[in-house]
Write a protein that holds these residues in place. Structure first.
Motif, mmCIF file in Angstrom:
data_model
loop_
_atom_site.group_PDB
_atom_site.id
_atom_site.type_symbol
_atom_site.label_atom_id
_atom_site.label_comp_id
_atom_site.label_asym_id
_atom_site.label_seq_id
_atom_site.Cartn_x
_atom_site.Cartn_y
_atom_site.Cartn_z
ATOM 1 N N THR A 1 1.021 -1.123 0.179
ATOM 2 C CA THR A 1 0.062 0.148 0.021
ATOM 3 C C THR A 1 0.888 1.130 0.107
ATOM 4 N N ILE A 2 1.893 1.315 0.973
ATOM 5 C CA ILE A 2 2.817 2.429 0.926
ATOM 6 C C ILE A 2 3.653 2.541 -0.609
ATOM 7 N N VAL A 3 3.883 1.423 -1.113
ATOM 8 C CA VAL A 3 4.471 1.513 -2.475
ATOM 9 C C VAL A 3 3.411 2.045 -3.434
ATOM 10 N N THR A 4 2.129 1.447 -3.350
ATOM 11 C CA THR A 4 0.997 2.236 -4.321
ATOM 12 C C THR A 4 1.064 3.966 -4.219
ATOM 13 N N VAL A 5 1.118 4.405 -2.933
ATOM 14 C CA VAL A 5 1.145 5.621 -2.673
ATOM 15 C C VAL A 5 2.260 6.397 -3.178
ATOM 16 N N LEU A 6 3.305 5.745 -2.963
ATOM 17 C CA LEU A 6 4.562 6.386 -3.499
ATOM 18 C C LEU A 6 4.503 6.549 -5.080
ATOM 19 N N VAL A 7 4.093 5.352 -5.744
ATOM 20 C CA VAL A 7 4.114 5.390 -7.104
ATOM 21 C C VAL A 7 3.024 6.419 -7.494
ATOM 22 N N ALA A 8 2.024 6.615 -6.912
ATOM 23 C CA ALA A 8 0.955 7.793 -7.131
ATOM 24 C C ALA A 8 1.792 9.097 -7.252
ATOM 25 N N PHE A 9 2.433 9.208 -6.304
ATOM 26 C CA PHE A 9 2.967 10.555 -5.970
ATOM 27 C C PHE A 9 4.121 10.700 -7.026
ATOM 28 N N HIS A 10 4.917 9.851 -7.434
ATOM 29 C CA HIS A 10 6.047 9.869 -8.245
ATOM 30 C C HIS A 10 5.668 9.573 -9.452
ATOM 31 N N ARG A 11 5.372 10.618 -10.301
ATOM 32 C CA ARG A 11 4.899 10.123 -11.968
ATOM 33 C C ARG A 11 6.043 9.999 -12.841
ATOM 34 N N PHE A 12 5.962 8.847 -13.404
ATOM 35 C CA PHE A 12 6.937 8.690 -14.374
ATOM 36 C C PHE A 12 6.561 9.538 -15.612
ATOM 37 N N GLU A 13 7.385 9.575 -16.792
ATOM 38 C CA GLU A 13 7.123 10.338 -17.981
ATOM 39 C C GLU A 13 6.067 9.736 -18.741
ATOM 40 N N GLU B 1 3.023 7.188 -19.309
ATOM 41 C CA GLU B 1 1.729 6.841 -18.589
ATOM 42 C C GLU B 1 1.684 5.433 -18.449
ATOM 43 N N ALA B 2 2.297 4.564 -19.479
ATOM 44 C CA ALA B 2 2.098 3.161 -19.605
ATOM 45 C C ALA B 2 3.145 2.808 -18.182
ATOM 46 N N VAL B 3 4.419 3.333 -17.977
ATOM 47 C CA VAL B 3 4.920 2.942 -16.797
ATOM 48 C C VAL B 3 4.181 2.931 -15.585
ATOM 49 N N ASN B 4 3.257 3.916 -15.564
ATOM 50 C CA ASN B 4 2.564 4.480 -14.156
ATOM 51 C C ASN B 4 1.534 3.346 -13.838
ATOM 52 N N LEU B 5 0.852 3.133 -15.269
ATOM 53 C CA LEU B 5 -0.265 2.033 -15.187
ATOM 54 C C LEU B 5 0.473 0.683 -14.957
ATOM 55 N N LEU B 6 1.429 0.258 -15.662
ATOM 56 C CA LEU B 6 2.010 -1.005 -15.186
ATOM 57 C C LEU B 6 2.477 -1.419 -13.941
ATOM 58 N N LEU B 7 2.850 -0.192 -13.227
ATOM 59 C CA LEU B 7 3.433 -0.491 -11.838
ATOM 60 C C LEU B 7 2.075 -0.515 -10.960
ATOM 61 N N ALA B 8 1.277 0.443 -11.015
ATOM 62 C CA ALA B 8 0.057 0.423 -10.464
ATOM 63 C C ALA B 8 -0.862 -1.029 -10.505
ATOM 64 N N MET B 9 -0.941 -1.490 -11.715
ATOM 65 C CA MET B 9 -1.511 -2.724 -11.829
ATOM 66 C C MET B 9 -0.770 -3.950 -11.259
ATOM 67 N N LEU B 10 0.599 -3.849 -11.265
ATOM 68 C CA LEU B 10 1.510 -5.085 -10.774
ATOM 69 C C LEU B 10 1.373 -5.069 -9.223
ATOM 70 N N VAL B 11 1.399 -3.750 -8.586
ATOM 71 C CA VAL B 11 1.216 -3.836 -7.159
ATOM 72 C C VAL B 11 -0.327 -4.268 -6.901
ATOM 73 N N ALA B 12 -1.054 -3.900 -7.580
ATOM 74 C CA ALA B 12 -2.507 -3.972 -7.370
ATOM 75 C C ALA B 12 -2.864 -5.742 -7.255
#
Length: 139
Positions: A40-52, A54-65
């Motif tokens: 959950t902490i990783v999810t919040v950190l990924v949400a605050f740190h946006r990568f250039e 959007e596919a990387v952001n989505l992939l990380l969020a889906m992987l953690v979920a």
């Protein structure tokens, strides 16, 4: 010795209606809880740190979920210790859900005008408006 006991190769005969308890599997629920908190902490950190990308952001969020959902399903829902039928009952609806979601991707990603020619319609709902106006006393 009865004939039924003889057919069971020397096993003692159990009376009808007796159930044998399932073996209890030891699960460290505190470790699973700690892993879910860290994820959950990783999810919040990924949400605050946006990568250039959007596919990387989505992939990380889906992987953690997906990791969190797997932990919950396997340990808190006890799917890890179930038989093959339960996996089939779990995986088939999951597959259908993913399939339906993926089938909607073209509708969501394409711009509104590019999906179809605006002059061609499969259904013309002008008659619905006409019926409603007629029912309300209009023309």
């Amino acid at each position: 010795m009865t004939e039924a006991a003889h057919d069971r190769h020397g096993e003692p005969e159990e009376p009808h209606g007796v159930t044998v308890p399932m073996p209890h599997h030891a699960v460290n629920y505190y470790a699973i809880f700690a892993a879910l908190v860290v994820l959950t902490i990783v999810t919040v950190l990924v949400a605050f740190h946006r990568f250039e990308s959007e596919a990387v952001n989505l992939l990380l969020a889906m992987l953690v979920a997906a990791t969190k959902a797997t932990l919950v399903a396997f340990f808190f829902m006890h799917l890890k210790f179930e038989g093959k039928l339960i996996y089939l009952i779990f995986i088939v609806p999951l597959f259908l859900c993913v399939l339906l979601t993926v089938a909607l991707i073209p509708d969501v990603l394409l711009p509104a005008g590019s999906q179809h020619n605006s002059s061609l319609h499969l259904f013309n709902f002008d008659w619905v408006q006409h019926v409603i106006q007629g029912a309300m006393g209009g023309e």
